[in-house]
Design a protein around this motif. Sequence first.
Motif: not given
Length: 185
Positions: A80-81, A84-85, A140, A143
Amino acid sequence: MSYNNNEITNMDQTQIDYIQVSNNVIDIISEILDEIVKESASLDLLSEAEEEQQTTTSALIQDFLSKKPPQISINKYLKRFMKYSKPEPSTLIISLIYIDKICENSNLQLTMFNIHRLVFACLIVAIKYNEDDYYSNEYYAKVGGITLKELNLLEYNILILLDFNVFIDDLVYESYENQIKDYGK
């Protein structure tokens, strides 16, 4: 991360390679972290209360404890991190180095109660050390599923636990990178 056929068709080879390398690194790192957490849990030398007290000897470490284990696996959390990052795979390796340094310096045991927050905060510090462009802490925090105040505190605690020394020697990095490659074979 999952992508539908339309999204994959519109990606260039560099993007596809990034996703494959990132997923591979995430799978290996999350497997290593899962093994460490399981090993810590299997030791079961202390009662749960004594173990929690031992791992929270300082306020810095206590801030990483969640009241209950997160419902999401560390693998899914990292994916997931990444989704989105979009950090570089090298950033993931650097965050693992930070986790090792912190565990060595503070006698912190990785548990299902602290692994997510610790990994998340180490990733934030690693991104800021390793990458030219990064998002705001507010982004962040969303997220990672924590508040901005929590993220700022965790990031600060990581820096203190690292004695504000975020530099990673090339030989150390290469050693970790090679170990991860070997582990993945």
